[in-house]
Scaffold this motif. Structure first.
Motif: not given
Lengths: 431, 431
Positions: A22, A25-26, A29, B149-150, B152, B337
């Motif tokens: 993760l 992949e993230h 974000d 926050a980590g 989706r 963002y």
């Protein structure tokens, strides 16, 4: 250009693998939310060379030297998902001493030595976060520490072990025996080959210690927790619960003593009314019910385990720790100011559900009732059912009394000539 | 000696009174947790002289000059519980400009102009917290902003208005009509004399806008929210839901569009399967269900309104803001963002439950089915029930389709000669 922070990952099992994946992949974000790119500096594993093809992770990042990894100057944040007391504790203390903030999912360590870790974090001006240690992905510790910081928590009642909840749920919904349900849980991967830590309540007790410490601002360790597992829960117990429109759950209960001066922390199976929000928590899900003076009754529900959900909690903490680092700030400290002692189980106020096999003849109920009266335990309901020509089952549900008084009552009942056997004793909670 | 911070309280109604009372009663606990004593510097009210005997509050603290209060040099933290757009916005902007951190429960203002407030907080280096603005005492915004926050977030599905949940629950459990249930809610104080804001979904829409903005890191305002109230929900709708083992709830739904590039935000009554965790949320309680990629399915449950629970959320924020001030830190910033556009309701993918009054003769079902096919809407189930010699009720539940296609289908059905009336149309969610 955006700042970057370097992350050392200790452990690459079920959770660690997902954290690494993760993080990659993230990445965009996470960077936007943290205010810095989070770059993997290294991953400590027991053996390199195993197949570790995690999307986006450079194979050269793996190392077996965890100690050298946490002592590197360029590591800002350390994530520990090894578990157990050592070497995890030494590695985390070393990392904090060197100035790194740490995120851990290690419930055993937090429940055994949380004060030492918090003290080190405060001394070295770094963060210590561990949302993943209790109830997996469910945001729980942050709400208790921060959202409820203006309130007085009176009680925390939680289903914090998915394995035992799965087993008890199958016993309730399918009529399975404990052994059948355990076997099924093992075949589905919900229970380990050696299920002791779950079945005997050790896992739940560690989580209860962590929850009690945070809720009541007092140091509580796993050894303080009164612990009973579910291995002795029978189909008859589950059926008895059903008969009173209740369900059997393994509960972790943390509560202020009636005078507010002490803390009670216990893990045991209990009958819970089906109308209670926790009663409908099915399968391997977790949920934690919180009673606060001002906020009232709150519940937090979600998956309590699993690599991916646990990684979500770890990454949430990691983003917070990164944001703090960029903003030159630190998060909330360990808080033990109230320093309330843990009261012994005997002083806990609870209710009992007791099934007795008795002689079916006049005077039996009077004799049984006299034992309750002798210990000042008042009876809420009695149900009597003939089981044969001179055999009856007597089911008694008590009003509230101390666990000592209730245990002494049960002890007294076993001494009655007319009581052939105490079939089951279970606490009743949630009313 | 412990530091102290001075707090200006704007508004002293149901919530403000409890904030003032708890600030006094919990003073020692709050100080221990915040690292500073929180002292009331003043309380702005519309009229002084009313009976304002709040335990522990010096009567001389009341003032009608809110502007002068927030501009005082000695005020570190401002709590706003006035509500509405102005003067609240001007007061909060003034306070932040002067360097005070602010805590507000003002959903209308956050949903209309959250970006302005967040921008001001960032510019002036102060905190802006508003946990109490959505779902009262339930810790929800902090978990979404920080714990997740980590991750989706894909979808947020909430019961965020207690008044409408109480009414719909009564209609479901007691068979009340909408009018009866509303009257009962008013007599119990769950609904106001003018219930428009609740019944028509304005209150829920403001909360949905705030939730969507946080969940998807995009600016969303109340006017972006597709909004339908519950005034047209009939006993027949509730009975139809029951027949399919569902329950009618007013849902606030925030979701990523299927391509992940846009956001859908809507408030409307919907049928929800009784097996869904939100279905068992009774009375005036609130609950919010969150679907995240890694964390999975989470739920947060608790009292969504009321002076004391809301005050708990305000004080939690106040302790955090105070702790940040003492530590010279600031909390998380507004985060837009991702800047995803809000998609129109017509593009939303959903399902419909449609009841039709039709002629009971051969060929009717074929004609009805042709209208669905014409708009590419596929049918999941049809139930037909004779209502008289030549009269039948047809109940159709569709598979997923865009709201535009579903609305066009309903429009087409009204044009059929054999359809006497479209009795009800309701969306089906939660599967």
């Amino acid at each position: 250009m955006m700042a970057s922070l370097r992350v050392a990952l200790l452990g690459c099992g079920v959770v660690g693998t997902e954290v690494a994946r993760l993080l990659h992949e993230h990445g965009d974000d996470l960077a936007a939310r943290a205010g810095a790119r989070l770059e993997l500096a290294g991953i400590a594993v027991r053996r390199v060379g195993r197949d570790r093809s995690i999307t986006g992770v450079d194979p050269s990042l793996f190392t077996t030297d965890a100690r050298a990894l946490v002592e590197r100057d360029d590591v800002d944040l350390v994530v520990e998902v090894i578990g157990g007391i050592e070497p995890a504790r030494g590695l985390l203390l070393g990392a904090m001493e060197r100035g790194a903030s740490v995120v851990t999912a290690n419930k055993a360590l937090l429940a055994e030595d949380g004060v030492t870790l918090h003290t080190a974090a405060e001394k070295h001006g770094v963060d210590l976060y561990y949302e993943a240690a209790v109830a997996g992905a469910i945001p729980l510790l942050r709400p208790l520490r921060e959202s409820l910081a203006g309130d007085r928590i009176k009680r925390v009642l939680g289903i914090v072990n998915g394995t035992t909840n799965y087993i008890l749920d199958r016993m309730d919904s399918e009529g399975s025996s404990f052994a059948e349900a355990l076997e099924e849980a093992q075949s589905l991967g919900y229970a380990e080959a050696d299920p002791t830590a779950d079945i005997e309540g050790f896992d739940a007790a560690a989580k209860a210690a962590i929850l009690a410490g945070i809720a009541f601002h007092s140091p509580v360790v796993a050894a303080d927790v009164h612990r009973e597992g579910i291995a002795d829960v029978t189909s008859a117990d589950v059926a008895s619960a059903k008969a009173m429109n209740a369900v059997v759950k393994l509960l972790a209960i943390c509560e202020l003593s009636p005078d507010g001066q002490g803390v009670g922390v216990r893990v045991h199976p209990a009958m819970l009314p089906r109308t209670h929000p926790l009663a409908s928590v099915r399968g391997a899900y977790n949920a934690v019910f919180v009673e606060a003076e001002a906020a009232g009754r709150l519940m937090f529900y979600g998956p309590g385990a699993g690599g991916v959900p646990t990684a979500s909690a770890v990454l949430g903490d990691l983003v917070t720790a990164a944001r703090n680092r960029i903003g030159d700030a630190v998060g909330p400290r360990g808080s033990w100011y109230a320093d309330r002692p843990v009261r012994p189980m005997g002083a806990t106020v609870t209710r009992y559900h007791i099934s007795l096999d008795v002689d079916d003849r006049p005077g039996v109920l009077a004799a049984v009732a006299a034992v309750f009266a002798e210990h000042d335990v008042s009876i809420e309901t009695v149900r009597q059912r003939s089981e044969g020509p001179d055999d009856a089952e007597l089911v008694v549900v008590t009003h509230q009394a101390t666990d000592d008084a209730l245990a002494a009552t049960v002890d007294g009942l076993t001494r009655l000539d007319t009581v052939r056997a105490v079939l089951s004793v279970m606490r009743v909670e949630g009313e």
